[in-house]
Design a protein around this motif. Structure first.
Motif, PDB file in Angstrom:
ATOM      1  N   PHE A 152     103.103  34.834  92.464  1.00  0.00           N
ATOM      2  CA  PHE A 152     102.510  34.820  90.527  1.00  0.00           C
ATOM      3  C   PHE A 152     102.818  33.589  90.478  1.00  0.00           C
ATOM      4  O   PHE A 152     104.491  32.702  89.571  1.00  0.00           O
ATOM      5  CB  PHE A 152     103.122  35.701  89.747  1.00  0.00           C
ATOM      6  CG  PHE A 152     102.306  36.450  88.152  1.00  0.00           C
ATOM      7  CD1 PHE A 152     101.321  34.510  87.816  1.00  0.00           C
ATOM      8  CD2 PHE A 152     102.492  36.600  87.466  1.00  0.00           C
ATOM      9  CE1 PHE A 152     101.549  34.727  86.053  1.00  0.00           C
ATOM     10  CE2 PHE A 152     101.861  36.847  86.473  1.00  0.00           C
ATOM     11  CZ  PHE A 152     101.433  35.601  85.829  1.00  0.00           C
ATOM     12  N   ALA A 153     102.664  31.923  90.021  1.00  0.00           N
ATOM     13  CA  ALA A 153     103.022  30.746  90.318  1.00  0.00           C
ATOM     14  C   ALA A 153     102.282  30.259  89.153  1.00  0.00           C
ATOM     15  O   ALA A 153     103.041  29.031  89.314  1.00  0.00           O
ATOM     16  CB  ALA A 153     102.952  30.566  91.384  1.00  0.00           C
ATOM     17  N   GLN A 154     100.791  30.381  88.764  1.00  0.00           N
ATOM     18  CA  GLN A 154     100.329  29.176  88.247  1.00  0.00           C
ATOM     19  C   GLN A 154      99.912  29.549  87.025  1.00  0.00           C
ATOM     20  O   GLN A 154      99.681  28.411  86.047  1.00  0.00           O
ATOM     21  CB  GLN A 154      98.679  28.824  88.927  1.00  0.00           C
ATOM     22  CG  GLN A 154      99.638  28.377  90.757  1.00  0.00           C
ATOM     23  CD  GLN A 154     100.450  27.108  90.452  1.00  0.00           C
ATOM     24  OE1 GLN A 154     100.401  25.849  89.821  1.00  0.00           O
ATOM     25  NE2 GLN A 154     101.488  26.844  91.052  1.00  0.00           N
ATOM     26  N   LEU A 155      99.090  30.675  86.917  1.00  0.00           N
ATOM     27  CA  LEU A 155      98.474  31.289  85.134  1.00  0.00           C
ATOM     28  C   LEU A 155      99.207  31.768  84.245  1.00  0.00           C
ATOM     29  O   LEU A 155     100.076  32.098  84.457  1.00  0.00           O
ATOM     30  CB  LEU A 155      97.046  32.413  85.445  1.00  0.00           C
ATOM     31  CG  LEU A 155      95.922  31.229  87.115  1.00  0.00           C
ATOM     32  CD1 LEU A 155      95.312  32.698  87.382  1.00  0.00           C
ATOM     33  CD2 LEU A 155      95.552  30.169  87.083  1.00  0.00           C
ATOM     34  N   ARG A 156      99.762  30.464  83.341  1.00  0.00           N
ATOM     35  CA  ARG A 156     100.410  31.338  82.244  1.00  0.00           C
ATOM     36  C   ARG A 156      99.991  31.954  81.373  1.00  0.00           C
ATOM     37  O   ARG A 156      99.908  31.838  80.244  1.00  0.00           O
ATOM     38  CB  ARG A 156     100.827  29.627  81.819  1.00  0.00           C
ATOM     39  CG  ARG A 156     101.754  28.855  82.711  1.00  0.00           C
ATOM     40  CD  ARG A 156     102.601  27.692  81.372  1.00  0.00           C
ATOM     41  NE  ARG A 156     101.207  26.806  80.997  1.00  0.00           N
ATOM     42  CZ  ARG A 156     100.699  25.541  81.369  1.00  0.00           C
ATOM     43  NH1 ARG A 156     100.839  25.841  82.672  1.00  0.00           N
ATOM     44  NH2 ARG A 156      99.859  25.415  80.980  1.00  0.00           N
ATOM     45  N   SER A 157      99.186  33.449  82.213  1.00  0.00           N
ATOM     46  CA  SER A 157      98.788  35.139  80.963  1.00  0.00           C
ATOM     47  C   SER A 157      99.134  36.071  81.224  1.00  0.00           C
ATOM     48  O   SER A 157      99.560  36.339  82.155  1.00  0.00           O
ATOM     49  CB  SER A 157      97.108  34.320  81.636  1.00  0.00           C
ATOM     50  OG  SER A 157      96.659  35.369  80.672  1.00  0.00           O
ATOM     51  N   GLN A 158      99.781  36.466  80.255  1.00  0.00           N
ATOM     52  CA  GLN A 158     100.407  37.573  79.966  1.00  0.00           C
ATOM     53  C   GLN A 158      99.172  38.695  80.727  1.00  0.00           C
ATOM     54  O   GLN A 158      99.564  39.522  81.036  1.00  0.00           O
ATOM     55  CB  GLN A 158     100.501  38.251  78.526  1.00  0.00           C
ATOM     56  CG  GLN A 158     102.512  37.410  78.577  1.00  0.00           C
ATOM     57  CD  GLN A 158     102.809  38.234  77.434  1.00  0.00           C
ATOM     58  OE1 GLN A 158     101.581  38.779  76.564  1.00  0.00           O
ATOM     59  NE2 GLN A 158     103.762  37.907  76.495  1.00  0.00           N
TER      60      GLN A 158
ATOM     61  N   PHE B  88     105.925  27.306  85.870  1.00  0.00           N
ATOM     62  CA  PHE B  88     106.667  28.155  84.557  1.00  0.00           C
ATOM     63  C   PHE B  88     107.490  27.639  84.182  1.00  0.00           C
ATOM     64  O   PHE B  88     109.078  27.179  85.177  1.00  0.00           O
ATOM     65  CB  PHE B  88     107.057  29.469  85.256  1.00  0.00           C
ATOM     66  CG  PHE B  88     105.300  30.045  85.746  1.00  0.00           C
ATOM     67  CD1 PHE B  88     104.550  30.137  85.190  1.00  0.00           C
ATOM     68  CD2 PHE B  88     105.527  31.289  86.593  1.00  0.00           C
ATOM     69  CE1 PHE B  88     103.300  30.727  85.317  1.00  0.00           C
ATOM     70  CE2 PHE B  88     104.309  31.920  87.033  1.00  0.00           C
ATOM     71  CZ  PHE B  88     103.483  31.429  86.477  1.00  0.00           C
ATOM     72  N   ASP B  89     108.168  27.568  82.787  1.00  0.00           N
ATOM     73  CA  ASP B  89     109.151  27.130  81.899  1.00  0.00           C
ATOM     74  C   ASP B  89     109.745  28.103  81.952  1.00  0.00           C
ATOM     75  O   ASP B  89     109.125  29.828  82.270  1.00  0.00           O
ATOM     76  CB  ASP B  89     109.073  26.118  81.388  1.00  0.00           C
ATOM     77  CG  ASP B  89     108.200  26.759  80.197  1.00  0.00           C
ATOM     78  OD1 ASP B  89     108.083  28.004  79.745  1.00  0.00           O
ATOM     79  OD2 ASP B  89     108.195  26.247  79.019  1.00  0.00           O
ATOM     80  N   GLN B  90     110.926  28.166  81.151  1.00  0.00           N
ATOM     81  CA  GLN B  90     111.874  29.317  81.374  1.00  0.00           C
ATOM     82  C   GLN B  90     111.109  30.247  79.544  1.00  0.00           C
ATOM     83  O   GLN B  90     111.423  31.776  80.052  1.00  0.00           O
ATOM     84  CB  GLN B  90     112.991  29.372  80.183  1.00  0.00           C
ATOM     85  CG  GLN B  90     114.613  29.805  80.381  1.00  0.00           C
ATOM     86  CD  GLN B  90     114.899  30.324  81.413  1.00  0.00           C
ATOM     87  OE1 GLN B  90     114.637  29.738  82.792  1.00  0.00           O
ATOM     88  NE2 GLN B  90     114.846  31.235  82.231  1.00  0.00           N
TER      89      GLN B  90
END
Length: 254
Positions: free
Chosen positions: A21-27, A50-52
């Motif tokens: 899980f590395a690209q899509l910044r969605s919960q 991903f940032d912190q």
């Protein structure tokens, strides 16, 4: 306080399935992966973007929906390891490890005293406002959070028994791409040299009581890892699954 179901299952010799899980910044990705039946996903702080803050958001929703979030840190650095765990990760993956002394030091960052040297910065918010004491928090997380070692070079392979002798390592996740590159057969995951190396890593894992595992880019390779006796098996990624299913649909309809 929530037990770590993945760690428990691995100790009992049960297969646990995960994905990258590395690209899509969605919960919502975490919700989808959990609904699809994945046990864990590794949030990639090494090769992902991903940032912190994103890691914290994804870890917290993943725990809520029953998907164990395991963060692969960019490097063995105290601030990256401790903050990943403080964000709610149920484990950390250490990449590119070759030195047993450095691994032992890094593992100590994941444990509170007297087991390790992790600093305490948690509050009851980290435990859904349960009325728990600081000693209870420390004991629970020391027991439940996972440490995963990556073996992805010939040097690490040759030092595997020393690495696996380090206390509190729960699982191995072989990095197959980097390992094939190091072996001189880049991308040839079923090359005899690669398979012989993987077999020996599995044997060493079993000898040291560490769950053997690996990531795979496709289902066929993941099935091979499973047949070889791996328990901590990762397959594909959130973006690859979306692309491959979309391609299957459009090809069928055209």
């Amino acid at each position: 306080m929530k037990p770590n179901s993945v760690k428990k299952a691995l100790r009992e010799g049960r297969l646990q399935l995960g994905t990258a899980f590395a690209q899509l910044r969605s919960q919502d990705v975490a919700r989808i992966l959990a609904a699809a039946g994945f046990d864990w996903a590794f949030l990639d702080g090494e090769h992902g973007g991903f940032d912190q803050e994103t890691l914290q958001d994804l870890c917290r929703i993943a725990v809520k929906v029953g998907l164990s979030p395991i963060v692969r840190v960019a490097e063995l650095q105290y601030s990256l390891v401790a903050r990943a765990l403080d964000c709610g990760a149920e484990g950390v993956i250490f990449p590119r490890v070759e030195d047993p002394a450095l691994l032992e030091k890094a593992v100590s960052w994941t444990k509170f005293p007297p087991v390790g040297m992790r600093g305490m910065g948690l509050t009851t918010m980290s435990f859904d406002f349960e009325p728990v004491t600081i000693p209870q928090m420390m004991e629970h997380l020391n027991r439940e959070q996972m440490v995963v070692l990556q073996i992805e070079t010939v040097k690490a392979f040759e030092a595997r028994d020393e690495l696996l002798s380090v206390a509190n390592v729960d699982a191995v996740m072989i990095g197959p791409v980097d390992l094939t590159i190091s072996l001189g057969v880049p991308g040839e995951f079923e090359h005899p040299k690669m398979l012989a190396t993987v077999e020996k890593i599995i044997e060493s894992c079993i000898a040291h009581g560490v769950a053997p595992g690996a990531q795979a880019r496709n289902l066929a390779l993941a099935q091979r890892w499973k047949k070889m006796g791996m328990l901590f098996v990762g397959c594909s990624s959130e973006t690859a699954m979306l692309y491959e299913r979309g391609l299957e649909i459009t090809n069928a309809l055209r």
